[in-house]
Write a protein that holds these residues in place. Structure first.
Motif, PDB file in Angstrom:
ATOM      1  N   LEU A   1     -10.159  45.444  19.407  1.00 10.72           N
ATOM      2  CA  LEU A   1     -10.572  46.811  19.092  1.00 10.72           C
ATOM      3  C   LEU A   1     -11.723  46.824  18.087  1.00 10.72           C
ATOM      4  N   GLU A   2     -11.736  45.877  17.157  1.00 13.03           N
ATOM      5  CA  GLU A   2     -12.856  45.780  16.223  1.00 13.03           C
ATOM      6  C   GLU A   2     -14.145  45.394  16.949  1.00 13.03           C
ATOM      7  N   LEU A   3     -14.047  44.517  17.950  1.00 10.54           N
ATOM      8  CA  LEU A   3     -15.218  44.167  18.753  1.00 10.54           C
ATOM      9  C   LEU A   3     -15.728  45.377  19.528  1.00 10.54           C
ATOM     10  N   HIS A   4     -14.802  46.175  20.046  1.00  6.41           N
ATOM     11  CA  HIS A   4     -15.196  47.411  20.735  1.00  6.41           C
ATOM     12  C   HIS A   4     -15.951  48.342  19.791  1.00  6.41           C
ATOM     13  N   TYR A   5     -15.481  48.460  18.566  1.00  6.47           N
ATOM     14  CA  TYR A   5     -16.133  49.326  17.578  1.00  6.47           C
ATOM     15  C   TYR A   5     -17.532  48.808  17.243  1.00  6.47           C
ATOM     16  N   CYS A   6     -17.675  47.489  17.141  1.00  2.14           N
ATOM     17  CA  CYS A   6     -18.972  46.890  16.812  1.00  2.14           C
ATOM     18  C   CYS A   6     -19.985  47.126  17.931  1.00  2.14           C
ATOM     19  N   LEU A   7     -19.587  46.902  19.177  1.00  2.00           N
ATOM     20  CA  LEU A   7     -20.497  47.113  20.298  1.00  2.00           C
ATOM     21  C   LEU A   7     -20.856  48.588  20.459  1.00  2.00           C
ATOM     22  N   GLN A   8     -19.903  49.469  20.177  1.00  2.00           N
ATOM     23  CA  GLN A   8     -20.196  50.893  20.250  1.00  2.00           C
ATOM     24  C   GLN A   8     -21.210  51.296  19.180  1.00  2.00           C
ATOM     25  N   ALA A   9     -21.099  50.704  17.985  1.00  2.00           N
ATOM     26  CA  ALA A   9     -22.071  50.996  16.935  1.00  2.00           C
ATOM     27  C   ALA A   9     -23.472  50.509  17.326  1.00  2.00           C
ATOM     28  N   LEU A  10     -23.562  49.354  17.978  1.00  2.00           N
ATOM     29  CA  LEU A  10     -24.857  48.870  18.450  1.00  2.00           C
ATOM     30  C   LEU A  10     -25.439  49.794  19.508  1.00  2.00           C
ATOM     31  N   GLY A  11     -24.589  50.264  20.412  1.00  2.00           N
ATOM     32  CA  GLY A  11     -25.068  51.189  21.442  1.00  2.00           C
ATOM     33  C   GLY A  11     -25.577  52.494  20.868  1.00  2.00           C
ATOM     34  N   GLU A  12     -24.893  53.003  19.852  1.00  2.00           N
ATOM     35  CA  GLU A  12     -25.351  54.238  19.227  1.00  2.00           C
ATOM     36  C   GLU A  12     -26.649  54.031  18.456  1.00  2.00           C
ATOM     37  N   TYR A  13     -26.845  52.837  17.900  1.00  2.00           N
ATOM     38  CA  TYR A  13     -28.073  52.581  17.149  1.00  2.00           C
ATOM     39  C   TYR A  13     -29.296  52.607  18.068  1.00  2.00           C
ATOM     40  N   PHE A  14     -29.220  51.948  19.216  1.00  2.63           N
ATOM     41  CA  PHE A  14     -30.373  51.882  20.110  1.00  2.63           C
ATOM     42  C   PHE A  14     -30.640  53.208  20.829  1.00  2.63           C
ATOM     43  N   ASP A  15     -29.750  54.165  20.675  1.00  2.59           N
ATOM     44  CA  ASP A  15     -29.959  55.476  21.280  1.00  2.59           C
ATOM     45  C   ASP A  15     -30.609  56.453  20.312  1.00  2.59           C
ATOM     46  N   GLN A  16     -30.904  56.036  19.087  1.00  3.57           N
ATOM     47  CA  GLN A  16     -31.525  56.928  18.120  1.00  3.57           C
ATOM     48  C   GLN A  16     -32.991  57.164  18.474  1.00  3.57           C
ATOM     49  N   SER A  17     -33.518  58.252  17.941  1.00  6.22           N
ATOM     50  CA  SER A  17     -34.861  58.678  18.346  1.00  6.22           C
ATOM     51  C   SER A  17     -35.956  57.729  17.873  1.00  6.22           C
ATOM     52  N   HIS A  18     -35.759  57.078  16.721  1.00  3.54           N
ATOM     53  CA  HIS A  18     -36.794  56.179  16.233  1.00  3.54           C
ATOM     54  C   HIS A  18     -36.721  54.787  16.863  1.00  3.54           C
ATOM     55  N   VAL A  19     -35.667  54.531  17.674  1.00  2.21           N
ATOM     56  CA  VAL A  19     -35.563  53.263  18.403  1.00  2.21           C
ATOM     57  C   VAL A  19     -35.888  53.483  19.875  1.00  2.21           C
ATOM     58  N   ALA A  20     -35.189  54.443  20.499  1.00  2.00           N
ATOM     59  CA  ALA A  20     -35.519  54.914  21.858  1.00  2.00           C
ATOM     60  C   ALA A  20     -35.530  53.788  22.878  1.00  2.00           C
ATOM     61  N   LEU A  21     -34.394  53.076  22.981  1.00  4.17           N
ATOM     62  CA  LEU A  21     -34.200  52.074  24.041  1.00  4.17           C
ATOM     63  C   LEU A  21     -32.934  52.466  24.798  1.00  4.17           C
ATOM     64  N   PRO A  22     -33.041  53.419  25.717  1.00  2.00           N
ATOM     65  CA  PRO A  22     -31.828  53.996  26.321  1.00  2.00           C
ATOM     66  C   PRO A  22     -31.043  53.023  27.184  1.00  2.00           C
ATOM     67  N   ASN A  23     -31.727  52.148  27.927  1.00  3.66           N
ATOM     68  CA  ASN A  23     -31.009  51.225  28.799  1.00  3.66           C
ATOM     69  C   ASN A  23     -30.232  50.190  27.996  1.00  3.66           C
ATOM     70  N   ILE A  24     -30.820  49.710  26.906  1.00  2.00           N
ATOM     71  CA  ILE A  24     -30.099  48.779  26.040  1.00  2.00           C
ATOM     72  C   ILE A  24     -28.908  49.473  25.391  1.00  2.00           C
ATOM     73  N   SER A  25     -29.078  50.731  25.012  1.00  2.00           N
ATOM     74  CA  SER A  25     -27.965  51.483  24.449  1.00  2.00           C
ATOM     75  C   SER A  25     -26.828  51.632  25.460  1.00  2.00           C
ATOM     76  N   LYS A  26     -27.159  51.962  26.697  1.00  2.00           N
ATOM     77  CA  LYS A  26     -26.126  52.090  27.720  1.00  2.00           C
ATOM     78  C   LYS A  26     -25.443  50.758  27.998  1.00  2.00           C
ATOM     79  N   PHE A  27     -26.194  49.670  27.906  1.00  2.00           N
ATOM     80  CA  PHE A  27     -25.607  48.354  28.126  1.00  2.00           C
ATOM     81  C   PHE A  27     -24.542  48.046  27.082  1.00  2.00           C
ATOM     82  N   PHE A  28     -24.863  48.270  25.812  1.00  2.00           N
ATOM     83  CA  PHE A  28     -23.885  47.987  24.759  1.00  2.00           C
ATOM     84  C   PHE A  28     -22.701  48.945  24.824  1.00  2.00           C
ATOM     85  N   LEU A  29     -22.945  50.198  25.157  1.00  2.00           N
ATOM     86  CA  LEU A  29     -21.834  51.145  25.290  1.00  2.00           C
ATOM     87  C   LEU A  29     -20.923  50.773  26.450  1.00  2.00           C
TER      88      LEU A  29
END
Length: 272
Positions: free
Chosen positions: A47-75
């Motif tokens: 469950l901690e690994l799930h939380y970590c990958l979800q945090a990475l997915g949310e980071y790459f979905d931010q407006s100043h990063v804007a990498l939507p496919n990478i965000s969807k991959f981590f999510l």
């Protein structure tokens, strides 16, 4: 005399020291307490690994990063890890055990501000989980629990090995494109997001899972096939009532198409 093989040092399993078996369980059979305690601890680490990958997915979905496919991959990977944790919980319940609720720690991924750092972090996390499952497999064998050993080997060790191979391929391509490591978006990050097959196809639904509506031409074709079928069946009758009855029956059951074909056919049948 051959030199004895050196044993690999064991990793401390994230066991649950406060775990206690259920006293009134009637389905418990051949389930060692040590294996149940280790399963409970590994489930919390999952469950901690799930939380970590979800945090990475949310980071790459931010407006100043804007990498939507990478965000969807981590999510998507985070969702798979959550399903694996739920599978561990269900397995414990089937064997007569239970999972102790724990406090999920904050993921240590604040330094992963670039694609290279995020991929390296995910690689380390999956390698750690693989070592946990290997130690859990060895613990099950030592405690004479072949069912747990077989389940862990087939359902958890194999998928983790495939994920580690996937992350190794992604890291190799990221190094070739000179992706950023300090949080500054580079052209390599954009190419990885747009051109890497694993990022583009990780969450696309299969076309066979959803039904597509038929076009008007297909509807009219299906209506014509339905019109021919009762006529062919009823024309086998020898009397003169059969074909007329088939014509009336098919006219009433014919759907109305967009181009007015059904209305024209109905008028022609009524004229007969």
């Amino acid at each position: 005399m051959a030199e004895p093989r050196s044993k690999r040092p064991r990793v401390t399993l994230p066991a649950c020291p406060a775990h206690r078996p259920l006293p009134g369980s009637r389905v418990r059979h051949g389930f060692p307490p040590a294996v149940e305690e280790a399963l409970c601890g590994v489930t919390g680490a999952q469950l901690e690994l799930h939380y970590c990958l979800q945090a990475l997915g949310e980071y790459f979905d931010q407006s100043h990063v804007a990498l939507p496919n990478i965000s969807k991959f981590f999510l998507h990977q985070a969702l798979e890890e959550r399903k694996a944790a739920e599978a561990l919980m269900k397995y414990q319940q089937e064997r007569g055990g239970h999972y102790c609720s724990k406090t999920i720690q904050k993921p240590n991924c604040d330094y992963a501000v670039g694609l290279m750092k995020a991929l390296e972090l995910a690689m380390v996390q999956w390698k750690t989980m693989l070592r946990y499952f290997e130690e859990l497999y060895a613990l099950s064998v030592e405690n004479a629990d072949p069912h747990s050993a077989s389940t862990i080997k087939k359902q958890f060790i194999g998928p983790k090995i495939q994920k580690i191979k996937l992350m190794g391929d992604l890291l190799t391509n990221a190094r070739r494109l000179d992706c950023s490591q300090d949080g500054r978006n580079s052209l390599g990050d954009y190419f990885m997001d747009r051109l890497q097959k694993e990022f583009r196809t990780s969450i696309e639904p299969e076309s066979s899972d959803h039904c597509r509506p038929c076009s008007p031409l297909q509807q009219c074709t299906g209506a014509a096939e339905g019109l021919k079928r009762p006529q062919r069946e009823c024309s086998q009758h020898r009397n003169g009532i059969g074909p007329i009855y088939a014509t009336i029956h098919c006219t009433t059951m014919l759907p109305q198409c967009n181009d007015g074909t059904g209305a024209k056919v109905k008028q022609g049948r009524e004229g007969l």
